[in-house]
Design an enzyme around this catalytic site. Structure first.
Site, short mmCIF file in Angstrom:
data_model
loop_
_atom_site.label_atom_id
_atom_site.label_comp_id
_atom_site.label_asym_id
_atom_site.label_seq_id
_atom_site.Cartn_x
_atom_site.Cartn_y
_atom_site.Cartn_z
N LYS A 112 0.84 -1.21 0.00
CA LYS A 112 0.00 0.00 0.00
C LYS A 112 0.86 1.25 0.00
O LYS A 112 0.52 2.25 -0.63
CB LYS A 112 -0.96 -0.02 1.19
N LYS A 195 -8.44 -12.29 -9.74
CA LYS A 195 -9.68 -12.50 -8.99
C LYS A 195 -10.67 -11.36 -9.14
O LYS A 195 -10.31 -10.25 -9.53
CB LYS A 195 -9.34 -12.70 -7.51
N LYS A 198 -13.37 -5.34 -6.18
CA LYS A 198 -14.04 -4.07 -6.51
C LYS A 198 -13.07 -3.04 -7.06
O LYS A 198 -13.48 -2.12 -7.74
CB LYS A 198 -14.82 -3.53 -5.32
P1 ADP Z 1 -11.91 -6.61 -2.71
O1 ADP Z 1 -10.82 -7.51 -3.25
O2 ADP Z 1 -13.03 -6.46 -3.64
O3 ADP Z 1 -11.38 -5.28 -2.18
P2 ADP Z 1 -11.95 -7.33 0.04
O4 ADP Z 1 -10.45 -7.33 0.03
O5 ADP Z 1 -12.65 -6.25 0.78
O6 ADP Z 1 -12.48 -7.39 -1.46
O7 ADP Z 1 -12.41 -8.75 0.58
C1 ADP Z 1 -13.27 -8.99 1.62
C2 ADP Z 1 -13.39 -10.49 1.82
O8 ADP Z 1 -13.85 -11.15 0.64
C3 ADP Z 1 -12.07 -11.16 2.17
O9 ADP Z 1 -12.35 -12.17 3.13
C4 ADP Z 1 -11.59 -11.78 0.88
O10 ADP Z 1 -10.79 -12.92 1.09
C5 ADP Z 1 -12.91 -12.14 0.20
N1 ADP Z 1 -12.78 -12.03 -1.27
C6 ADP Z 1 -12.67 -10.88 -1.99
N2 ADP Z 1 -12.58 -11.14 -3.31
C7 ADP Z 1 -12.63 -12.49 -3.44
C8 ADP Z 1 -12.59 -13.39 -4.56
N3 ADP Z 1 -12.51 -12.95 -5.81
N4 ADP Z 1 -12.65 -14.72 -4.32
C9 ADP Z 1 -12.77 -15.19 -3.06
N5 ADP Z 1 -12.81 -14.41 -1.97
C10 ADP Z 1 -12.75 -13.07 -2.13
#
Ligand code: ADP
Ligand code: TRP
Length: 332
Positions: A112, A195, A198
């Site tokens: 970050k 993956k 957002k």
């Molecule tokens: P993003 O990647 O959209 O910012 P976050 O980091 O806020 O999402 O993730 C919140 C939760 O959702 C975490 O526990 C993360 O492991 C799970 N998660 C996010 N994206 C995925 C994905 N594509 N596949 C599986 N789990 C995910």
């Protein structure tokens, strides 16, 4: 050993299919069998300086989406992190024994800091201490999180054992990641790369609030290629991603059909996408409808937040009282 579970999710936007299968679905199972504390990590989200309006909207929205997905305030303690100021107090205590060197070595911090060199704030550096406080405030033993959070959990164990050693106590357990084994799915995105997330760019993620048209548009625009040129070739990632999405929302027969038609070079990506859009919408629609219901019910959301606050504070205040005593803050 109790069976206490804590996990949090940052309120940085609407929940998408990855959040559902990677986090929420596991929470649904856990709430049936364990003493669960699930919270919206709004303190954590301050590292990126959201506006008050955005913060407020996102917290409310994620809470409503949690509930719409089936998290049950009767079964689990669902709360908002900032409703439990005891967490902030424990964070302060833990920070006194968190060292600059170890905090600077954390991968997520380094990443970050590299991405946003103008916002390397102290909250970002001490993110792992705050996360440790979230977990230790309930003296939890298990934390259901994805791989990317393992290092933070390791720090939590370090802080817990350091505290225990310093005060010659066994007050804090050393929490471990709760692994779902094979059930830990990684949901791919629609942009052909890694993956679903957002922040991966417009159109990569299917959100649980997306309407039928939006879902269809995103899927029809998903990245593909010119098609297989020889039988039984290994599909490139963009195509494998679409198969993986079929595995998640379609029937096994449908997924097998498109895999086979890829293998024998008869596949038509347009047909695959149309089918995926229909199945995706069928999966998302009931959740979306519940989200719309819950979000428009302010009284219900307030009640859920209040119930969670009360239950979480009961647990947190017990911990913090004991911690104050252990540290030497005796009531005069
Ligand atoms: P993003 O990647 O959209 O910012 P976050 O980091 O806020 O999402 O993730 C919140 C939760 O959702 C975490 O526990 C993360 O492991 C799970 N998660 C996010 N994206 C995925 C994905 N594509 N596949 C599986 N789990 C995910
Ligand atoms: N850091 C976690 C994430 O980004 C969210 C989080 C904050 C959390 N506090 C926690 C997860 C405590 C588990 C336990 O996904």
């Amino acid at each position: 050993m109790t069976n206490r579970i804590v996990s949090g999710i940052r309120p940085t936007g609407n929940l998408h299919l990855g959040n559902y299968f990677g986090a929420v679905k596991n929470f649904l199972k856990l709430q049936e069998e364990s003493d669960c504390f699930f919270f919206i990590a709004d303190y954590h989200s301050l590292t990126t300086h959201p506006t008050p309006e955005n913060l407020n909207y996102n917290v409310k929205q994620v809470l409503a989406e949690f509930v719409a997905c089936g998290l049950d305030p009767e079964k689990a303690t669902l709360y908002i992190q900032s409703d439990i100021p005891e967490t902030a107090e424990l964070y302060l205590f833990l920070n006194m024994n968190a060292y600059l060197g170890e905090l600077m070595r954390v991968t997520s911090f380094k990443e970050k800091a590299r991405k946003n060199p103008n916002n390397v704030n102290a909250g970002l550096l001490t993110y792992p201490t705050l996360m440790a406080a979230d977990i230790l405030i309930h003296r939890a033993e298990k934390v259901p999180v994805g791989k990317d959070q393992e290092q933070h959990l390791e720090m939590t164990r370090t802080f817990a054992s350091r505290f225990n050693r310093m005060y010659k106590t066994d007050f804090f357990p050393e929490p471990v990641a709760y692994n779902f084994g094979e059930e830990l799915v990684k949901v791919p995105g629609l942009d052909g790369s890694g993956k679903m997330g957002k922040s991966e760019g417009e159109g990569n993620a299917i959100f649980l609030i997306d309407d039928e048209k939006t879902i269809s548009k995103k899927i029809m625009r998903a990245v593909t290629d010119a098609g297989p040129t020889e039988a039984n070739q290994t599909p490139p990632q963009a195509i494998a991603n679409l198969f993986a999405l079929l595995d998640i929302v379609s029937t096994a027969d449908t997924a097998a059909f498109f895999r086979e038609s890829y293998a024998n070079c008869t596949i038509r990506y347009g047909d695959l996408k149309k089918q995926l859009a229909v199945d995706m919408n069928n999966f998302v629609a009931p959740i979306r409808e519940r989200i719309i219901d819950v979000v428009s019910n302010d009284a219900l959301i307030s009640k859920i937040a209040a119930t969670g606050r009360e239950k979480a504070r009961e647990s947190a205040s017990k911990t913090i009282e004991e911690v104050r005593q252990i540290i030497g803050f005796k009531t005069i």
